[in-house]
Design an enzyme around this catalytic site. Sequence first.
Site, PDB file in Angstrom:
ATOM      1  N   GLU A 124       0.855  -1.198   0.000  1.00  0.00           N
ATOM      2  CA  GLU A 124       0.000   0.000   0.000  1.00  0.00           C
ATOM      3  C   GLU A 124       0.881   1.235   0.000  1.00  0.00           C
ATOM      4  O   GLU A 124       1.930   1.232   0.621  1.00  0.00           O
ATOM      5  CB  GLU A 124      -0.825   0.086   1.300  1.00  0.00           C
ATOM      6  CG  GLU A 124      -1.651  -1.101   1.631  1.00  0.00           C
ATOM      7  CD  GLU A 124      -2.145  -1.053   3.087  1.00  0.00           C
ATOM      8  OE1 GLU A 124      -1.721  -0.184   3.864  1.00  0.00           O
ATOM      9  OE2 GLU A 124      -2.960  -1.919   3.417  1.00  0.00           O
ATOM     10  N   LYS A 126       2.397   4.552   1.286  1.00  0.00           N
ATOM     11  CA  LYS A 126       2.530   5.078   2.646  1.00  0.00           C
ATOM     12  C   LYS A 126       2.175   6.562   2.587  1.00  0.00           C
ATOM     13  O   LYS A 126       2.906   7.370   2.021  1.00  0.00           O
ATOM     14  CB  LYS A 126       3.956   4.887   3.161  1.00  0.00           C
ATOM     15  CG  LYS A 126       4.117   5.316   4.585  1.00  0.00           C
ATOM     16  CD  LYS A 126       5.462   4.846   5.124  1.00  0.00           C
ATOM     17  CE  LYS A 126       5.598   5.135   6.600  1.00  0.00           C
ATOM     18  NZ  LYS A 126       5.620   6.550   6.919  1.00  0.00           N
ATOM     19  N   ASP A 128       1.637  10.319   3.534  1.00  0.00           N
ATOM     20  CA  ASP A 128       2.354  11.254   4.388  1.00  0.00           C
ATOM     21  C   ASP A 128       1.353  12.196   5.056  1.00  0.00           C
ATOM     22  O   ASP A 128       1.180  13.341   4.634  1.00  0.00           O
ATOM     23  CB  ASP A 128       3.360  12.036   3.530  1.00  0.00           C
ATOM     24  CG  ASP A 128       4.445  12.644   4.375  1.00  0.00           C
ATOM     25  OD1 ASP A 128       4.471  12.367   5.581  1.00  0.00           O
ATOM     26  OD2 ASP A 128       5.263  13.399   3.818  1.00  0.00           O
ATOM     27  N   TYR A 235      -6.330   1.851   6.671  1.00  0.00           N
ATOM     28  CA  TYR A 235      -5.457   0.725   6.312  1.00  0.00           C
ATOM     29  C   TYR A 235      -5.177  -0.237   7.465  1.00  0.00           C
ATOM     30  O   TYR A 235      -4.363  -1.140   7.341  1.00  0.00           O
ATOM     31  CB  TYR A 235      -4.125   1.250   5.755  1.00  0.00           C
ATOM     32  CG  TYR A 235      -3.486   2.303   6.640  1.00  0.00           C
ATOM     33  CD1 TYR A 235      -2.961   1.979   7.879  1.00  0.00           C
ATOM     34  CD2 TYR A 235      -3.430   3.633   6.232  1.00  0.00           C
ATOM     35  CE1 TYR A 235      -2.404   2.929   8.693  1.00  0.00           C
ATOM     36  CE2 TYR A 235      -2.861   4.606   7.052  1.00  0.00           C
ATOM     37  CZ  TYR A 235      -2.347   4.241   8.274  1.00  0.00           C
ATOM     38  OH  TYR A 235      -1.795   5.193   9.090  1.00  0.00           O
ATOM     39  N   LYS A 323      10.882   2.916   1.922  1.00  0.00           N
ATOM     40  CA  LYS A 323      10.886   4.352   1.674  1.00  0.00           C
ATOM     41  C   LYS A 323      11.300   4.691   0.255  1.00  0.00           C
ATOM     42  O   LYS A 323      12.063   3.949  -0.371  1.00  0.00           O
ATOM     43  CB  LYS A 323      11.850   5.044   2.658  1.00  0.00           C
ATOM     44  CG  LYS A 323      11.430   4.962   4.111  1.00  0.00           C
ATOM     45  CD  LYS A 323      10.027   5.383   4.312  1.00  0.00           C
ATOM     46  CE  LYS A 323       9.700   6.400   5.319  1.00  0.00           C
ATOM     47  NZ  LYS A 323      10.470   7.056   6.215  1.00  0.00           N
ATOM     48  N   CYS A 417      34.031  24.247  24.706  1.00  0.00           N
ATOM     49  CA  CYS A 417      32.599  24.255  24.432  1.00  0.00           C
ATOM     50  C   CYS A 417      32.127  25.690  24.160  1.00  0.00           C
ATOM     51  O   CYS A 417      32.401  26.584  24.959  1.00  0.00           O
ATOM     52  CB  CYS A 417      31.860  23.670  25.630  1.00  0.00           C
ATOM     53  SG  CYS A 417      30.080  23.871  25.521  1.00  0.00           S
ATOM     54  N   CYS A 420      29.918  26.831  27.310  1.00  0.00           N
ATOM     55  CA  CYS A 420      30.368  27.000  28.695  1.00  0.00           C
ATOM     56  C   CYS A 420      31.886  27.065  28.804  1.00  0.00           C
ATOM     57  O   CYS A 420      32.418  27.156  29.896  1.00  0.00           O
ATOM     58  CB  CYS A 420      29.843  25.860  29.572  1.00  0.00           C
ATOM     59  SG  CYS A 420      30.619  24.274  29.230  1.00  0.00           S
ATOM     60  N   CYS A 435      31.533  17.945  25.381  1.00  0.00           N
ATOM     61  CA  CYS A 435      31.836  19.000  26.339  1.00  0.00           C
ATOM     62  C   CYS A 435      31.968  18.330  27.698  1.00  0.00           C
ATOM     63  O   CYS A 435      31.144  17.485  28.058  1.00  0.00           O
ATOM     64  CB  CYS A 435      30.684  19.996  26.342  1.00  0.00           C
ATOM     65  SG  CYS A 435      30.549  20.959  27.842  1.00  0.00           S
ATOM     66  N   CYS A 441      27.339  22.995  32.247  1.00  0.00           N
ATOM     67  CA  CYS A 441      27.151  23.561  30.914  1.00  0.00           C
ATOM     68  C   CYS A 441      25.671  23.924  30.728  1.00  0.00           C
ATOM     69  O   CYS A 441      24.803  23.057  30.802  1.00  0.00           O
ATOM     70  CB  CYS A 441      27.588  22.552  29.853  1.00  0.00           C
ATOM     71  SG  CYS A 441      27.235  23.120  28.183  1.00  0.00           S
TER      72      CYS A 441
END
Length: 702
Positions: A124, A126, A128, A235, A323, A417, A420, A435, A441
């Site tokens: 079937e 798919k 969206d 479905y 897909k 980082c 931080c 980090c 942080c």
Amino acid sequence: MKKPVEKLLKEEAKEELAVLSKEISEHDVRYYQKNAPSISDAEYDLLRKRNDEIEGRFPEHVRKNSPSRQVGAAPSAGFTKVRHSVPMLSLGNAFDETDVKDFFERIKRFLNLDQNEQIEVVAEPKIDGLSIALRYEKGKFVTGATRGDGIEGENVTANLGTMREIPPEIKGSAPTVLEIRGEVYLSRGAFENINKMRKIHGEPEFANPRNAAAGSLRQLDSTITAKRPLQLFTYAWGEVSEDFGLTHSDRLLQMKKWGFPVNPLSGTCNNSVEAITYHQKILNNRHNLDYDIDGIVYKVNRLDWQQRLGFVSRAPRWAIAHKFPAEKATTVLNKITIQVGRTGALTPVANLTPVTVGGVVVSRATLHNADEIKRKDIREGDTVIIQRAGDVIPQVIEVLTEKRVPTAKIFLFPKNCPECNSQVVRAENEAVHRCTGGLLCPAQKLERLKHFVSRNAFDIEGLGGKHLEGFLNHNIIKNPADIFNIRTYTKFLRSREGWGDKSVDNLLASIEERRKISLERFIFALGIRQVGQANSKQLAFHYHSADIWLQTMQKAARERGSNRGEQKSTEFVGEAFDTLCNIEGVGISIADDIVLFFSEQENVRFIKDLLDSIMVEDAAPKVEGSSTLSEKVIVFTGSLKKMSRAEAKAVAETLGAKVTGSVSQNTDYVVVGTDAGSKAKKAIELGITVLSEQEWLVLSKE
Ligand code: IVH
């Protein structure tokens, strides 16, 4: 005390709806026009909730002037929740032909079928859109819900009731309880019209038909939904009180006869080759359809096979989504910035000149990690090809080096980082830079909080990223436990700009609602590295209560602490740690992340604080009813005739047994197929009950 909605008789419902409608509109006038409400917002919300619930059960009595239909109705706290009696699951993905072939092979192996046996599937498109569940009782539409997190969705009965394609009554006879599932979508033409109108009215346009459909369905005012030409394909089904066909295609046919829209392109395929041909054909024709599809779903046609195949985690073994290939576009990468995640991982992000890919405007794409940037030689200022597939974050797939400008700049990965300034490290064998700031942080702190309140964790509505950031900055929330004490700041909250009394009350109410939580969600909410929903579930089953979980994890952390550095997985570390490693889906790497989390005193402290202010429900033991096999340890050895070992294992586990690979003193049963070797011998030596395949089948059906 009002009568529970499920006990109301038709006439009573009608009367009460009339009273509610009058009452609510009087309160609206007091609140909106006179600024003098006579009841609290919480009480007001309860009235609306009751109104919605009654309407949900008796859609035929929804009044023309019902509060749920008022244009410009007061924003209620949202929709009421509906618990799905059968969870709404998702699907595994296949991206190429090999994945599809593997799917068919896996099924054959699991069912222990002959190599040349054909597995018929229904293929079937798919759709969206967004999935919904329609519940019919005695042939009448009673409740419509969104998927939500699969366990609980939103009650959108009134909105679905406005859809032409949803029959208010089923044609002919049908099971007393019948829940039909499907996808609500908007055609491309309708999507364009809606956007045209929105543009004229100066409203923000929807990015794609899916978003437009979701926006249209999740309207608190169903008169708005009624104006949007939402469509439906059905479905699947949820709870049904009687069977209505032995195969998926029989059932689709029956659903069509009852008046539900079924996709006319659905067809059957006998093997992976036919499935792939079908996929190709629809893919080539995709642009001729007036609605978006993002792949093909294959479903094993025989329902008895579906039943045997069952589920893994949140997806069925009997279905898969094949897909369509991702859509691509070319654009310029202007700058690379760094995003710091919940566990400190630094992700480089490409900031792009906005470009439309598959109907969506994309301005950012992930670059994964430093190696990826190096491998693809991506530089700031480069022209790049990006791709977007379904829900995944857009990615940069390659650089068009022939278009490289002399000013293109090589990106240097930061040593500190950006949030931080703590040192950035990269563990051996790991691609990620992290980090080291931990909870110092601010980015990690914020991401952790966002995860904590997110839909599959504590699911606290109305507490978005912006709010959390504000609360962090004002020191109102320092760790997740503080969320449950936020009431002490009510005055402050009310005084904040942009926060009306109503939104503060709504927030406090939604926090209150979540003071009780399942152990599985609780574990997931902690945000431990590598501990997702599936692992959280396993851990909850195993440790049963929050207190036991906390104590045992601390014990495991102590055991591992004195052993750290010795990475050998075979060595005995301690009972708590070893048991943890042996839980299905865990293993040493995840166990290490868990104990690392618990070896930080700050984490233990906030969990203890949290447990003082919330109620974590114990996990139910993993059994379907009580069974003779619950808690038993079973080993399967040799080859079985009626089913594969994988199926036998799945059956045993749903009955609450634990299946292990080796025979020991702890083993309760050893099930012996043909050509069993040393394990059968060892079982006899240790005096463990040995079962033949036939005996096992009898036992598992008891
Ligand atoms: S079957 C247990 N069939 O895809 C299997 N799903 O990625 C239930 N979807 O949540 C799903 N078209 O929203 C199925 N023909 C189709 C579908 C379909 C779209 C959506 C559905 C589901 C998601 C899973």
